[in-house]
Scaffold this motif. Structure first.
Motif, short mmCIF file in Angstrom:
data_model
loop_
_atom_site.label_atom_id
_atom_site.label_comp_id
_atom_site.label_asym_id
_atom_site.label_seq_id
_atom_site.Cartn_x
_atom_site.Cartn_y
_atom_site.Cartn_z
N GLU A 13 0.81 -1.22 0.00
CA GLU A 13 0.00 0.00 0.00
C GLU A 13 0.85 1.28 0.00
OE1 GLU A 13 -3.31 0.08 -0.30
OE2 GLU A 13 -3.29 -2.11 -0.46
N ALA A 14 2.11 1.16 -0.39
CA ALA A 14 3.03 2.32 -0.35
C ALA A 14 3.31 2.84 -1.75
CB ALA A 14 4.33 1.92 0.33
N ARG A 15 3.56 4.15 -1.80
CA ARG A 15 4.01 4.80 -3.03
C ARG A 15 5.31 5.52 -2.71
NH1 ARG A 15 -0.82 6.21 -1.93
NH2 ARG A 15 -0.33 8.39 -1.53
N PRO A 16 6.39 5.21 -3.44
CA PRO A 16 7.67 5.86 -3.14
C PRO A 16 7.65 7.34 -3.51
CG PRO A 16 7.88 4.48 -5.09
CD PRO A 16 6.51 4.24 -4.53
N ALA A 17 8.18 8.16 -2.62
CA ALA A 17 8.29 9.61 -2.85
C ALA A 17 9.77 9.98 -2.78
CB ALA A 17 7.46 10.37 -1.83
N PHE A 18 10.59 9.22 -3.50
CA PHE A 18 12.02 9.47 -3.56
C PHE A 18 12.52 8.95 -4.89
CE2 PHE A 18 11.11 5.69 -1.05
CZ PHE A 18 11.72 4.70 -1.79
#
Length: 124
Positions: free
Chosen positions: A50-55
């Motif tokens: 359920e995660a979206r990378p913001a890097f």
């Protein structure tokens, strides 16, 4: 908090669950919590379904370099990523980066991850 974590001392296991937008600061916080607790040798599961990378990839590689150079007593425990659909890109990248002999793999379910970790017991 985008990465919640729980320490399971009898099993020598750390389980993290990432949700929403996850920044590099969140990953550093997760790693710091493990290091400060003296549990780097524990096996780890990080569920990023359920995660979206913001890097960026470059930022993740810089973090991996830092992790390689961070002194820890003994070996680092195995790391199992639980991924879903097409969201495994950053987990695949992180798993592929060599960090002091730490085994890492990607899995589609927590059951598969636990089975693999059972085959990679932590060093005491």
């Amino acid at each position: 908090m985008p990465i919640r974590h729980t320490f399971y001392h009898p099993d020598r296991l750390v389980v993290g669950v990432a949700t929403g937008e996850v920044t590099l600061i969140d990953i550093v916080g997760f790693a710091r919590a493990i290091a400060e607790a003296g549990l780097v040798h524990y096996r780890k599961i990080l569920d990023v379904i359920e995660a979206r990378p913001a890097f960026t990839e470059a930022e993740l590689k810089a973090f991996a370099q830092y992790a390689r150079e961070y002194p820890v007593p003994g070996k680092r425990g195995a790391l199992a990523f639980v991924v879903g659909g097409n969201r495994g890109g950053f987990a695949q990248l992180f798993a592929s980066i060599e960090i002091a002999g730490r085994p890492a793999q990607l899995f589609r379910s927590i059951h598969e991850a636990r089975k693999w970790l059972a085959e990679n017991p932590p060093d005491d």
